[in-house]
Design an enzyme around this catalytic site. Structure first.
Site, mmCIF file in Angstrom:
data_model
loop_
_atom_site.group_PDB
_atom_site.id
_atom_site.type_symbol
_atom_site.label_atom_id
_atom_site.label_comp_id
_atom_site.label_asym_id
_atom_site.label_seq_id
_atom_site.Cartn_x
_atom_site.Cartn_y
_atom_site.Cartn_z
ATOM 1 N N HIS A 82 37.082 -30.831 -47.065
ATOM 2 C CA HIS A 82 38.324 -30.822 -46.302
ATOM 3 C C HIS A 82 38.394 -32.035 -45.375
ATOM 4 O O HIS A 82 37.366 -32.600 -44.987
ATOM 5 C CB HIS A 82 38.432 -29.540 -45.505
ATOM 6 N N GLU A 84 39.039 -32.264 -42.254
ATOM 7 C CA GLU A 84 38.345 -32.083 -40.978
ATOM 8 C C GLU A 84 36.840 -32.286 -41.141
ATOM 9 O O GLU A 84 36.190 -32.905 -40.295
ATOM 10 C CB GLU A 84 38.597 -30.678 -40.420
ATOM 11 N N CYS A 110 41.325 -24.432 -41.938
ATOM 12 C CA CYS A 110 40.808 -23.149 -42.406
ATOM 13 C C CYS A 110 39.733 -22.695 -41.419
ATOM 14 O O CYS A 110 39.316 -23.450 -40.539
ATOM 15 C CB CYS A 110 40.226 -23.293 -43.813
ATOM 16 N N CYS A 113 36.482 -24.942 -41.334
ATOM 17 C CA CYS A 113 36.663 -26.195 -40.591
ATOM 18 C C CYS A 113 36.864 -25.925 -39.105
ATOM 19 O O CYS A 113 36.399 -26.694 -38.263
ATOM 20 C CB CYS A 113 37.825 -26.992 -41.166
#
Length: 153
Positions: A82, A84, A110, A113
């Site tokens: 992801h 992040e 999410c 993260c």
């Protein structure tokens, strides 16, 4: 924009940059871009995609699409990281401290993260689109991490 309509305010500026960062994503399902900022200075950026040196989904296909995995479920079944997580990895790789920073991102994190962002000390998150993950919002609230839906200035 400022009062004379010449340039964007800081929040709009960093949100626009997050969209540009998202354009580097190689994900076939969702393009996410993140910008980490402290005192109006960019510390790091990240977008979702495969680890450095590995083939990307836009080259080999999307495992999640092939298996019919719906958004928000079984996030571990993916070649990519992801935005992040990639941003935090950049901070670690280059020795950048994230404590007290602000994250600008086009899609809210999410819960996986979010835990990383809490642990590195991000204090505020501006996002455009809310990702469907109630636990993420619960974690942010419990940690005192300010979540702001950005709809423009």
């Amino acid at each position: 924009m400022d009062k004379q309509g010449r340039r964007p305010g800081w929040n709009e500026y960093f949100m626009q940059i997050s969209q540009m960062v998202a354009s580097r994503s190689t994900c076939l399902r969702r393009k996410v871009g993140a910008v980490l900022v402290l005192e109006n200075r960019i510390l790091a950026t990240g977008y979702n995609g495969s680890p450095t040196g590995l083939r990307h989904c836009d080259e080999v296909g999307c495992l999640r699409q092939e298996q019919g995995i719906v958004s928000g479920k079984d996030l571990h079944l993916c070649r990519g990281s992801h935005a992040e997580a990639n941003l935090i990895t950049q901070c670690a790789k280059f020795g950048i401290r994230a404590e007290g920073s602000t994250l600008y991102i086009n899609t809210s994190p999410c819960n996986s993260c979010m835990k990383l962002l809490i642990n590195v000390g991000v204090g505020r998150i501006y996002y455009r689109e809310l990702y469907n993950d109630p636990l993420s919002l619960e974690l942010a609230e419990e940690a005192g991490l300010e979540m702001i839906c950005f709809e423009g200035e």
